[in-house]
Motif scaffolding. Structure first.
Motif, PDB file in Angstrom:
ATOM      1  N   UNK A  37       0.781  -1.138  -0.029  1.00 31.23           N
ATOM      2  CA  UNK A  37      -0.046  -0.080   0.054  1.00 31.23           C
ATOM      3  C   UNK A  37       0.873   1.110  -0.110  1.00 31.23           C
ATOM      4  N   UNK A  38       1.362   1.361  -1.043  1.00 33.06           N
ATOM      5  CA  UNK A  38       2.615   2.735  -1.186  1.00 33.06           C
ATOM      6  C   UNK A  38       2.179   3.903  -0.948  1.00 33.06           C
ATOM      7  N   UNK A  39       0.784   4.319  -1.037  1.00 26.73           N
ATOM      8  CA  UNK A  39       0.470   5.663  -0.677  1.00 26.73           C
ATOM      9  C   UNK A  39      -0.245   5.872   0.663  1.00 26.73           C
ATOM     10  N   UNK A  40      -0.521   6.902   1.268  1.00 24.56           N
ATOM     11  CA  UNK A  40      -1.365   7.159   2.376  1.00 24.56           C
ATOM     12  C   UNK A  40      -2.711   7.067   2.057  1.00 24.56           C
ATOM     13  N   UNK A  41      -3.203   7.357   0.952  1.00 27.20           N
ATOM     14  CA  UNK A  41      -4.654   6.889   0.742  1.00 27.20           C
ATOM     15  C   UNK A  41      -4.894   5.268   0.477  1.00 27.20           C
ATOM     16  N   UNK A  42      -3.814   4.821  -0.283  1.00 31.65           N
ATOM     17  CA  UNK A  42      -3.884   3.402  -0.196  1.00 31.65           C
ATOM     18  C   UNK A  42      -3.975   2.782   1.291  1.00 31.65           C
ATOM     19  N   UNK A  43      -3.088   2.945   2.230  1.00 32.86           N
ATOM     20  CA  UNK A  43      -2.892   2.568   3.598  1.00 32.86           C
ATOM     21  C   UNK A  43      -4.326   2.822   4.116  1.00 32.86           C
ATOM     22  N   UNK A  44      -4.824   3.956   4.071  1.00 35.61           N
ATOM     23  CA  UNK A  44      -5.884   4.307   4.721  1.00 35.61           C
ATOM     24  C   UNK A  44      -7.170   3.538   4.249  1.00 35.61           C
ATOM     25  N   UNK A  45      -7.143   3.217   2.778  1.00 37.28           N
ATOM     26  CA  UNK A  45      -8.203   2.433   2.378  1.00 37.28           C
ATOM     27  C   UNK A  45      -8.036   0.924   2.882  1.00 37.28           C
ATOM     28  N   UNK A  46      -6.785   0.220   3.026  1.00 39.14           N
ATOM     29  CA  UNK A  46      -6.473  -0.873   3.634  1.00 39.14           C
ATOM     30  C   UNK A  46      -7.070  -0.880   5.064  1.00 39.14           C
ATOM     31  N   UNK A  47      -6.812   0.013   5.806  1.00 39.79           N
ATOM     32  CA  UNK A  47      -7.021   0.202   7.292  1.00 39.79           C
ATOM     33  C   UNK A  47      -8.572   0.211   7.440  1.00 39.79           C
ATOM     34  N   UNK A 100     -10.886  -1.094   5.317  1.00 44.56           N
ATOM     35  CA  UNK A 100     -11.338  -2.324   4.817  1.00 44.56           C
ATOM     36  C   UNK A 100     -10.930  -3.440   5.856  1.00 44.56           C
ATOM     37  N   UNK A 101     -10.123  -3.258   6.762  1.00 38.09           N
ATOM     38  CA  UNK A 101      -9.672  -4.093   7.747  1.00 38.09           C
ATOM     39  C   UNK A 101      -8.673  -5.366   7.265  1.00 38.09           C
ATOM     40  N   UNK A 102      -7.957  -4.858   6.171  1.00 37.37           N
ATOM     41  CA  UNK A 102      -7.005  -5.847   5.766  1.00 37.37           C
ATOM     42  C   UNK A 102      -5.844  -6.023   6.597  1.00 37.37           C
ATOM     43  N   UNK A 103      -5.407  -7.353   6.720  1.00 36.26           N
ATOM     44  CA  UNK A 103      -4.290  -7.710   7.399  1.00 36.26           C
ATOM     45  C   UNK A 103      -3.007  -8.432   6.618  1.00 36.26           C
ATOM     46  N   UNK A 104      -1.841  -8.165   7.301  1.00 38.44           N
ATOM     47  CA  UNK A 104      -0.695  -8.379   6.490  1.00 38.44           C
ATOM     48  C   UNK A 104       0.040  -9.601   7.189  1.00 38.44           C
ATOM     49  N   UNK A 105       0.251 -10.678   6.465  1.00 36.19           N
ATOM     50  CA  UNK A 105       0.817 -11.786   7.248  1.00 36.19           C
ATOM     51  C   UNK A 105       1.942 -12.423   6.610  1.00 36.19           C
ATOM     52  N   UNK A 106       3.023 -12.681   7.306  1.00 32.18           N
ATOM     53  CA  UNK A 106       4.125 -13.555   6.641  1.00 32.18           C
ATOM     54  C   UNK A 106       3.774 -14.962   6.452  1.00 32.18           C
ATOM     55  N   UNK A 107       4.085 -15.582   5.551  1.00 34.19           N
ATOM     56  CA  UNK A 107       4.129 -17.113   5.419  1.00 34.19           C
ATOM     57  C   UNK A 107       5.102 -17.585   4.744  1.00 34.19           C
ATOM     58  N   UNK A 108       5.476 -18.869   4.758  1.00 36.61           N
ATOM     59  CA  UNK A 108       6.241 -19.546   3.999  1.00 36.61           C
ATOM     60  C   UNK A 108       5.835 -19.712   2.354  1.00 36.61           C
ATOM     61  N   UNK A 109       7.078 -19.601   1.711  1.00 36.77           N
ATOM     62  CA  UNK A 109       6.539 -19.747   0.254  1.00 36.77           C
ATOM     63  C   UNK A 109       6.302 -21.142  -0.128  1.00 36.77           C
ATOM     64  N   UNK A 110       6.708 -22.115   0.643  1.00 34.33           N
ATOM     65  CA  UNK A 110       6.217 -23.399   0.593  1.00 34.33           C
ATOM     66  C   UNK A 110       4.702 -23.642   0.867  1.00 34.33           C
ATOM     67  N   UNK A 111       4.360 -22.919   2.092  1.00 31.98           N
ATOM     68  CA  UNK A 111       2.835 -23.164   2.351  1.00 31.98           C
ATOM     69  C   UNK A 111       2.237 -22.464   1.421  1.00 31.98           C
ATOM     70  N   UNK A 112       2.661 -21.261   0.647  1.00 36.62           N
ATOM     71  CA  UNK A 112       1.971 -20.437  -0.462  1.00 36.62           C
ATOM     72  C   UNK A 112       1.773 -21.811  -1.507  1.00 36.62           C
ATOM     73  N   UNK A 113       2.943 -22.294  -1.805  1.00 37.67           N
ATOM     74  CA  UNK A 113       2.893 -23.441  -3.148  1.00 37.67           C
ATOM     75  C   UNK A 113       1.915 -24.507  -2.983  1.00 37.67           C
ATOM     76  N   UNK A 114       1.924 -24.946  -1.651  1.00 39.08           N
ATOM     77  CA  UNK A 114       1.170 -26.040  -1.212  1.00 39.08           C
ATOM     78  C   UNK A 114      -0.112 -25.849  -0.952  1.00 39.08           C
TER      79      UNK A 114
END
Length: 98
Positions: A54-64, A66-80
């Motif tokens: 969300x590179x712009x403040x407008x994007x970040x405000x819109x994400x907040x 909308x209740x968006x969450x950011x999560x770290x996952x393994x690429x193995x989990x993503x692929x599988x």
């Protein structure tokens, strides 16, 4: 580029190069994704990933809003487990029956 950074995911220490970030709606649908390390770009924290997705403040405000969450996952989990299936169960396309 090797960062020598690791992340603890589900009790396992994983090299950051083997991880990615997903941004999801409250329902579970994924709306954005990024690898944690690409060339010289390193997204080591949730704040860095959120700003990248969300590179712009407008994007970040819109994400907040909308209740968006950011999560770290393994690429193995993503692929599988995720791959092309970014929709939650509620919004997943219905498969046609023969």
């Amino acid at each position: 580029m090797s960062t020598n950074l690791t992340a603890a995911i589900d009790g396992q220490h994983v090299p950051l190069e083997e991880c990615g970030w997903i941004e999801s709606r409250p329902c579970g649908c994924i709306v954005a994704a990024a690898v944690a390390v690409a060339g010289h770009r390193v997204l080591a924290t949730v704040e860095q990933a959120h700003r990248h997705l969300n590179p712009t403040k407008r994007d970040r405000d819109r994400a907040a809003k909308a209740g968006l969450t950011t999560e770290l996952i393994t690429m193995q989990h993503y692929r599988e487990n995720i791959g092309a299936h970014w929709e939650c169960q509620q919004h997943a396309p219905v498969e046609a029956t023969p």
